[in-house]
Design a protein around this motif. Sequence first.
Motif, short mmCIF file in Angstrom:
data_model
loop_
_atom_site.label_atom_id
_atom_site.label_comp_id
_atom_site.label_asym_id
_atom_site.label_seq_id
_atom_site.Cartn_x
_atom_site.Cartn_y
_atom_site.Cartn_z
N THR A 125 45.01 47.37 30.80
CA THR A 125 43.99 46.58 30.12
C THR A 125 44.39 45.11 30.07
N MET A 126 43.40 44.23 30.31
CA MET A 126 43.61 42.79 30.17
C MET A 126 42.29 42.12 29.85
N ASP A 127 42.28 41.28 28.84
CA ASP A 127 41.11 40.51 28.43
C ASP A 127 39.87 41.38 28.28
N GLY A 128 40.03 42.52 27.64
CA GLY A 128 38.90 43.40 27.36
C GLY A 128 38.44 44.25 28.52
N LYS A 129 39.10 44.15 29.67
CA LYS A 129 38.74 44.95 30.84
C LYS A 129 39.83 45.98 31.11
N THR A 130 39.41 47.18 31.53
CA THR A 130 40.37 48.27 31.68
C THR A 130 40.23 48.95 33.03
N LEU A 131 41.39 49.26 33.60
CA LEU A 131 41.45 50.08 34.81
C LEU A 131 42.02 51.43 34.44
N ASN A 132 41.24 52.50 34.65
CA ASN A 132 41.71 53.87 34.43
C ASN A 132 42.02 54.48 35.80
N LEU A 133 43.30 54.68 36.06
CA LEU A 133 43.74 55.15 37.37
C LEU A 133 44.17 56.60 37.29
N ASN A 157 44.34 47.45 44.87
CA ASN A 157 43.12 47.61 45.65
C ASN A 157 41.95 48.20 44.88
N ASP A 158 42.17 48.59 43.64
CA ASP A 158 41.09 49.21 42.86
C ASP A 158 40.03 48.17 42.50
N GLU A 159 38.76 48.51 42.73
CA GLU A 159 37.67 47.56 42.45
C GLU A 159 37.53 47.25 40.97
N ASN A 160 38.11 48.09 40.11
CA ASN A 160 38.04 47.85 38.66
C ASN A 160 39.29 47.16 38.11
N ASN A 161 40.13 46.67 39.01
CA ASN A 161 41.33 45.94 38.58
C ASN A 161 40.91 44.76 37.69
N PRO A 162 41.45 44.67 36.47
CA PRO A 162 41.02 43.62 35.54
C PRO A 162 41.63 42.25 35.81
N GLY A 163 42.40 42.12 36.91
CA GLY A 163 43.04 40.84 37.20
C GLY A 163 44.54 40.92 37.11
N VAL A 164 45.11 42.06 37.56
CA VAL A 164 46.55 42.29 37.45
C VAL A 164 47.13 42.54 38.84
N ASN A 165 48.26 41.95 39.11
CA ASN A 165 48.99 42.20 40.35
C ASN A 165 50.15 43.16 40.08
N LEU A 179 54.23 44.22 36.67
CA LEU A 179 52.81 43.93 36.50
C LEU A 179 52.67 42.49 36.02
N ALA A 180 51.74 41.74 36.64
CA ALA A 180 51.56 40.34 36.29
C ALA A 180 50.09 39.99 36.23
N GLY A 181 49.70 39.32 35.18
CA GLY A 181 48.32 38.85 35.07
C GLY A 181 48.08 37.70 36.05
N LYS A 182 46.92 37.69 36.67
CA LYS A 182 46.60 36.62 37.62
C LYS A 182 46.23 35.33 36.90
N GLU A 183 45.76 35.43 35.67
CA GLU A 183 45.33 34.26 34.91
C GLU A 183 46.29 34.00 33.75
N THR A 184 46.37 32.72 33.37
CA THR A 184 47.22 32.33 32.26
C THR A 184 46.48 32.49 30.93
N GLY A 185 47.24 32.37 29.83
CA GLY A 185 46.64 32.39 28.50
C GLY A 185 46.88 33.67 27.73
N VAL A 186 46.86 33.53 26.41
CA VAL A 186 47.10 34.68 25.52
C VAL A 186 46.07 35.77 25.72
#
Length: 446
Positions: A125-133, A157-165, A179-186
């Motif tokens: 989960t990141m910024d309110g978006k969730t990937l269920n794998l 490669n998951d289309e529901n990836n919330p922005g995580v590498n 695991l790393a967020g692609k975007e900065t910020g809390v």
Amino acid sequence: MSSIDPISMAQNLATYEVQPFQKRYQAQTDKFQGQISAYGKIESALRTFRTAVEDMNGLNDSVVKNGATFSQEGNISANVNAKALAGEYQVFVEQVATSHQMGIDLGAGTTADTAIPAVGTMMITMDGKTLNLDLATIDTDSDGTTTLQELTNAINNDENNPGVNATLVRANGETHFMLAGKETGVANTVSVNVSGTGDAAFETAFASGTDISTPKDAVIWLGAEGTGMKLTNASNTFEGVIDGVDLTVTKAQTSGDQPIGISVGADKEATKEQLNKLVESYNALMSEIDKYTKVGSEDEKRGVLAGDGTIRSLENQISTLFRKTYGDKSLYSVGVSIDRTGKLSIDNKKFEEAQAADPAALNEMFNGADQLFDSLEATVKPYLSFSDGVFKSRKDSLQQNISRVDDKLASLDRKYQMSYDRYLAQFTQMNQLMTQMNQTNGLFSI
């Protein structure tokens, strides 16, 4: 009486009959091909001109350029648009934004091929978006073993990836999962939960992941630290924090440091560079047009498109736009004019004075809605369409003319062959008669 060569005589006479037509048709073909080539040259110059205009008329582009200088380098940069007002500002950089990075320790001896549970669910989960794998679905090579590399690929490669590498990092002979967020910020904090695997150690490893980098928002002060206006942003770029100026922070200052001075004003060199591109592309276009439309004289050959209404119309439309008034000012009043030779020129001093006096108004003349650049793009667009543009239509029409001349040449070849065959038969017969006469005369010779 000597004999004749029927073949040579037939060739000469047949050629004599068709040669005037051949010369005329070849002259027509050369003319049409010359016109096609000329249209191509002018079209190429027009496309270059349009590209120069488009490069100065994009969403964030303009002919008028402003810039910013800093009292201290290395902490902050700025993108200044043409509408920015000249001024002096102060900014203190308290904190730069960072992204969230977390490492997962899966134990010694871990490699990319290490097997992981093939059942259960991983929720990221990141910024309110969730990937269920679903871990049962990531064995892509169907070898019966689900590996850490396959998990990494599935997340990325998951289309529901919330922005995580997801990354496998190798250091000191060990492989670590990160695991790393692609975007900065809390707001872009990454959380991960694994359940239903039947492997407690695997689930615990993800539950106890270690932060490599803590997510932070960027913090700046307009003015001095603690007394100015405090601004917080998830990204390191603060858009429009000053009218017409986007600030990007790159390095935090030390508490107690003096704020960084920012001076916003006209960038004369960048503006001049933009103007030069416009002038060069315009003049190159007009030179091509003049080259192929000149009327000619005793000392100068007539252009292949002399008197061509299409090209003259294009030239007049474009030059007229540079002579128009936009708003309550003409381009001439700010230093942009067409001289007696039809070439575009810039009075740099006059233009710089107009930019210093009112850069926003100057920019509006060029980049405003339906002003110079919009008008130029609307004017040239019908000429350059690849499907039904004026240039394409004219070149297609000329090519059709060449095809019709080719048909005439083919017909002329048939005429030549018919004349040749007729003359060959006649001269062959004549040659036979002459041979018989020579033989008869020989009977009476002593």
